[in-house]
Write a protein that holds these residues in place. Structure first.
Motif, mmCIF file in Angstrom:
data_model
loop_
_atom_site.group_PDB
_atom_site.id
_atom_site.type_symbol
_atom_site.label_atom_id
_atom_site.label_comp_id
_atom_site.label_asym_id
_atom_site.label_seq_id
_atom_site.Cartn_x
_atom_site.Cartn_y
_atom_site.Cartn_z
ATOM 1 N N ARG A 42 0.817 -1.193 -0.168
ATOM 2 C CA ARG A 42 -0.053 -0.160 -0.212
ATOM 3 C C ARG A 42 0.858 1.156 -0.015
ATOM 4 O O ARG A 42 1.793 1.401 0.852
ATOM 5 C CB ARG A 42 -1.017 -0.025 1.380
ATOM 6 C CG ARG A 42 -1.731 1.124 1.092
ATOM 7 C CD ARG A 42 -2.055 1.713 2.536
ATOM 8 N NE ARG A 42 -1.007 2.221 3.224
ATOM 9 C CZ ARG A 42 -0.236 3.431 2.987
ATOM 10 N NH1 ARG A 42 -0.702 4.138 1.991
ATOM 11 N NH2 ARG A 42 0.831 3.550 3.498
ATOM 12 N N ARG A 43 0.701 1.941 -1.133
ATOM 13 C CA ARG A 43 1.146 3.373 -1.116
ATOM 14 C C ARG A 43 -0.001 4.351 -1.320
ATOM 15 O O ARG A 43 -0.883 4.092 -2.079
ATOM 16 C CB ARG A 43 2.439 3.730 -1.858
ATOM 17 C CG ARG A 43 3.695 2.608 -1.879
ATOM 18 C CD ARG A 43 4.454 2.936 -0.506
ATOM 19 N NE ARG A 43 4.541 4.405 -0.384
ATOM 20 C CZ ARG A 43 5.519 4.911 -0.912
ATOM 21 N NH1 ARG A 43 6.492 4.126 -1.870
ATOM 22 N NH2 ARG A 43 5.992 6.207 -0.879
ATOM 23 N N SER A 44 0.340 5.680 -1.115
ATOM 24 C CA SER A 44 -0.635 6.537 -1.578
ATOM 25 C C SER A 44 -0.588 6.806 -3.317
ATOM 26 O O SER A 44 0.456 7.193 -3.738
ATOM 27 C CB SER A 44 -0.339 8.042 -0.900
ATOM 28 O OG SER A 44 -0.793 7.825 0.494
ATOM 29 N N LYS B 183 -10.000 21.578 -1.153
ATOM 30 C CA LYS B 183 -8.846 22.360 -0.627
ATOM 31 C C LYS B 183 -7.929 22.936 -1.799
ATOM 32 O O LYS B 183 -7.979 22.657 -2.913
ATOM 33 C CB LYS B 183 -7.962 21.381 0.134
ATOM 34 C CG LYS B 183 -8.638 20.566 1.246
ATOM 35 C CD LYS B 183 -7.746 19.890 2.231
ATOM 36 C CE LYS B 183 -6.910 18.719 1.486
ATOM 37 N NZ LYS B 183 -6.029 18.000 2.395
ATOM 38 N N ILE C 221 -7.768 12.057 1.567
ATOM 39 C CA ILE C 221 -7.614 13.508 1.485
ATOM 40 C C ILE C 221 -8.335 13.899 2.743
ATOM 41 O O ILE C 221 -9.228 13.794 3.194
ATOM 42 C CB ILE C 221 -8.450 13.873 0.199
ATOM 43 C CG1 ILE C 221 -7.876 13.406 -1.170
ATOM 44 C CG2 ILE C 221 -8.621 15.473 0.151
ATOM 45 C CD1 ILE C 221 -8.766 13.325 -2.233
ATOM 46 N N GLN C 222 -7.487 14.738 3.467
ATOM 47 C CA GLN C 222 -8.052 15.150 4.879
ATOM 48 C C GLN C 222 -8.839 16.393 4.720
ATOM 49 O O GLN C 222 -8.532 17.279 3.969
ATOM 50 C CB GLN C 222 -6.671 15.674 5.618
ATOM 51 C CG GLN C 222 -6.994 16.257 7.026
ATOM 52 C CD GLN C 222 -7.346 15.191 7.964
ATOM 53 O OE1 GLN C 222 -7.228 13.943 7.803
ATOM 54 N NE2 GLN C 222 -8.193 15.511 8.848
HETATM 55 C C1 LIG Z 1 -4.643 11.412 8.213
HETATM 56 C C2 LIG Z 1 -3.896 11.685 6.787
HETATM 57 C C3 LIG Z 1 -4.191 12.785 6.099
HETATM 58 C C4 LIG Z 1 -3.579 12.782 4.743
HETATM 59 N N1 LIG Z 1 -4.162 13.834 4.010
HETATM 60 C C5 LIG Z 1 -3.642 13.762 2.727
HETATM 61 C C6 LIG Z 1 -4.197 14.836 1.742
HETATM 62 O O1 LIG Z 1 -4.937 15.709 2.136
HETATM 63 N N2 LIG Z 1 -3.753 14.864 0.423
HETATM 64 C C7 LIG Z 1 -2.716 13.775 0.122
HETATM 65 O O2 LIG Z 1 -2.494 14.016 -1.140
HETATM 66 N N3 LIG Z 1 -2.294 12.757 0.798
HETATM 67 C C8 LIG Z 1 -2.960 12.841 2.213
HETATM 68 N N4 LIG Z 1 -2.375 11.944 3.031
HETATM 69 C C9 LIG Z 1 -1.225 10.702 2.398
HETATM 70 C C10 LIG Z 1 -0.124 10.941 3.128
HETATM 71 O O3 LIG Z 1 0.511 12.092 2.447
HETATM 72 C C11 LIG Z 1 0.702 9.648 2.882
HETATM 73 O O4 LIG Z 1 0.141 8.765 3.441
HETATM 74 C C12 LIG Z 1 2.142 9.720 3.218
HETATM 75 O O5 LIG Z 1 2.860 10.786 2.547
HETATM 76 C C13 LIG Z 1 2.909 8.457 3.299
HETATM 77 O O6 LIG Z 1 3.022 7.905 1.988
HETATM 78 P P1 LIG Z 1 2.440 6.480 1.824
HETATM 79 O O7 LIG Z 1 0.889 6.611 1.885
HETATM 80 O O8 LIG Z 1 2.608 6.180 0.069
HETATM 81 O O9 LIG Z 1 3.144 5.365 2.352
HETATM 82 C C14 LIG Z 1 -2.881 11.658 4.134
HETATM 83 C C15 LIG Z 1 -2.646 10.722 5.105
HETATM 84 C C16 LIG Z 1 -2.878 10.687 6.338
HETATM 85 C C17 LIG Z 1 -2.848 9.178 7.233
#
Ligand SMILES: Cc1cc2nc3c(=O)[nH]c(=O)nc-3n(C[C@H](O)[C@H](O)[C@H](O)COP(=O)(O)O)c2cc1C
Length: 173
Positions: free
Chosen positions: A8-10, A61, A112-113
């Motif tokens: 899992r990655r974003s 946002k 997306i927070q």
């Molecule tokens: C509580 C939370 C809020 C986040 N909000 C955003 C956001 O608004 N936009 C975004 O692009 N990524 C958001 N992320 C994704 C994080 O940037 C991402 O999980 C982090 O950089 C680690 O990368 P990975 O998920 O690939 O491991 C959020 C993640 C979490 C857990």
């Protein structure tokens, strides 16, 4: 399970491909199977696939939400005000459970927070999302999870790159 956690990655870039209805049903089931404090289940979910709606939500946002317009699905995670004092935790768990289920289904996703974030100087991201979706006043919005078939590849972090120093020792006597 560990394999899913490793993979899992974003993912913020998606192919122009719809998500099959049965997969969306599985994401809904995953959300509803999430644990919640005292089993109150304060959460409410809105699954958005309509392109023009996703485009509007992508403007929630000034930064960090624009990629939602390229997603096939946005899952809005909210809770009923007053139902639980730990609704943030309950919503967050449901959100990550959906992300992990999505990963297993071959879908990329990103959080997306929305809670505590601004749409503009005069409007919260939460009020914007509620206005776009015409949600009831008593709903609190935690986040939107974008989903789609990945159009970018991200490597799992190597185990050696994890911040093992964040694990504190309990026996310091
Ligand atoms: C509580 C939370 C809020 C986040 N909000 C955003 C956001 O608004 N936009 C975004 O692009 N990524 C958001 N992320 C994704 C994080 O940037 C991402 O999980 C982090 O950089 C680690 O990368 P990975 O998920 O690939 O491991 C959020 C993640 C979490 C857990």
């Amino acid at each position: 399970m560990l394999e899913i956690l490793r993979d899992r990655r974003s993912i913020r870039r998606y192919r122009e491909e719809e998500i099959e209805a049965d997969k969306i049903e599985l994401l809904k089931e995953a959300a509803l199977r999430a644990p919640s404090s005292r089993g109150i289940n304060p959460w409410r979910f809105v699954f958005v696939t309509d392109k023009s709606m996703l485009e509007k939500l992508s403007q929630a946002k000034e930064s960090g939400s624009s990629f939602l317009k390229g997603a096939a699905l946005g899952a809005v995670v909210a809770a009923v005000r007053g139902d639980s004092d730990v609704w943030v935790e309950d919503c967050s768990i449901a959100a990550i459970v959906m992300q992990l289920a999505g990963c297993r289904l071959g879908l990329g996703s990103c959080w997306i927070q929305i809670r505590n974030r601004s749409h503009s100087s005069s409007m919260s991201a939460e009020d914007y999302v509620k206005q776009v979706l015409d949600l009831p006043e008593d709903l609190l919005v935690e986040c939107i999870i974008s989903f789609g078939y990945p159009d970018e590849a991200k490597r799992p972090l190597a185990a050696d790159d994890l911040e093992w120093n964040k694990i504190l020792t309990a026996d310091r006597h």
